[in-house]
Design an enzyme around this catalytic site. Sequence first.
Site, short mmCIF file in Angstrom:
data_model
loop_
_atom_site.label_atom_id
_atom_site.label_comp_id
_atom_site.label_asym_id
_atom_site.label_seq_id
_atom_site.Cartn_x
_atom_site.Cartn_y
_atom_site.Cartn_z
N HIS A 165 -2.78 7.02 4.14
CA HIS A 165 -2.91 7.03 2.09
C HIS A 165 -3.62 5.89 1.19
O HIS A 165 -4.23 6.05 0.56
CB HIS A 165 -0.96 6.58 2.05
CG HIS A 165 -0.69 6.96 0.12
ND1 HIS A 165 0.11 8.25 -0.38
CD2 HIS A 165 -1.36 6.21 -0.83
CE1 HIS A 165 -0.58 7.55 -1.97
NE2 HIS A 165 -0.92 6.71 -1.78
N GLU A 166 -3.49 4.52 1.85
CA GLU A 166 -3.97 3.72 1.29
C GLU A 166 -5.21 3.97 1.83
O GLU A 166 -6.07 3.94 0.35
CB GLU A 166 -4.11 2.35 1.67
CG GLU A 166 -2.12 1.81 1.16
CD GLU A 166 -1.72 2.33 -0.40
OE1 GLU A 166 -2.96 1.93 -0.81
OE2 GLU A 166 -1.01 2.37 -0.35
#
Length: 177
Positions: free
Chosen positions: A141-142
């Site tokens: 996600h990051e």
Amino acid sequence: MIRNVLRMGDPRLLAKSEPVAELGTSELHALVADMRDTMAQLNGAGLAAPQIGVLLRVVIFGVHANPRYPDAEEVPDPVLVNPVLEPIGDAMEDGWEGCLSVPGLRGVVPRHARIRYRGFDISGEPIDRTVEGFHARVVQHECDHLDGILYPMRMRDFSKFGFVEELFPGGSEVPED
Ligand code: NI
């Protein structure tokens, strides 16, 4: 210093961030300190530099003990600079995600179940980990933020997308990051 988190719709969230040219600098330390302050204030599980408008390949996240992932190795508050991700195997897993740049919403996102990630810590020490479960999900996600990708752009089933209070009337453990 707590910084303003950009919200979906801001074109900077769709930009591709640049690699950090020099590690261990006071500028990098100041950036990470601001990211930590901002993430803590918003009770986030992770944050990428472009979310505060800095288009550099830096992410932070926390992988703390979580009863849903009893086998996950706890990695408190790592910083990952210039990360490179590599899926291990073909397995994908669906899981709920939230994002500080898409506040108040949650959606089900398919992610690689197992990944290897490499990069550097803030002072230039190499990082090389193979992880799965929530740890693998938060890193994917990051790092997506560094390429201008927000989690709704990864979703396949929009019947599993909505406001957190409606989806989880009893309260949600799914963090924003
Ligand atoms: Ni996010």
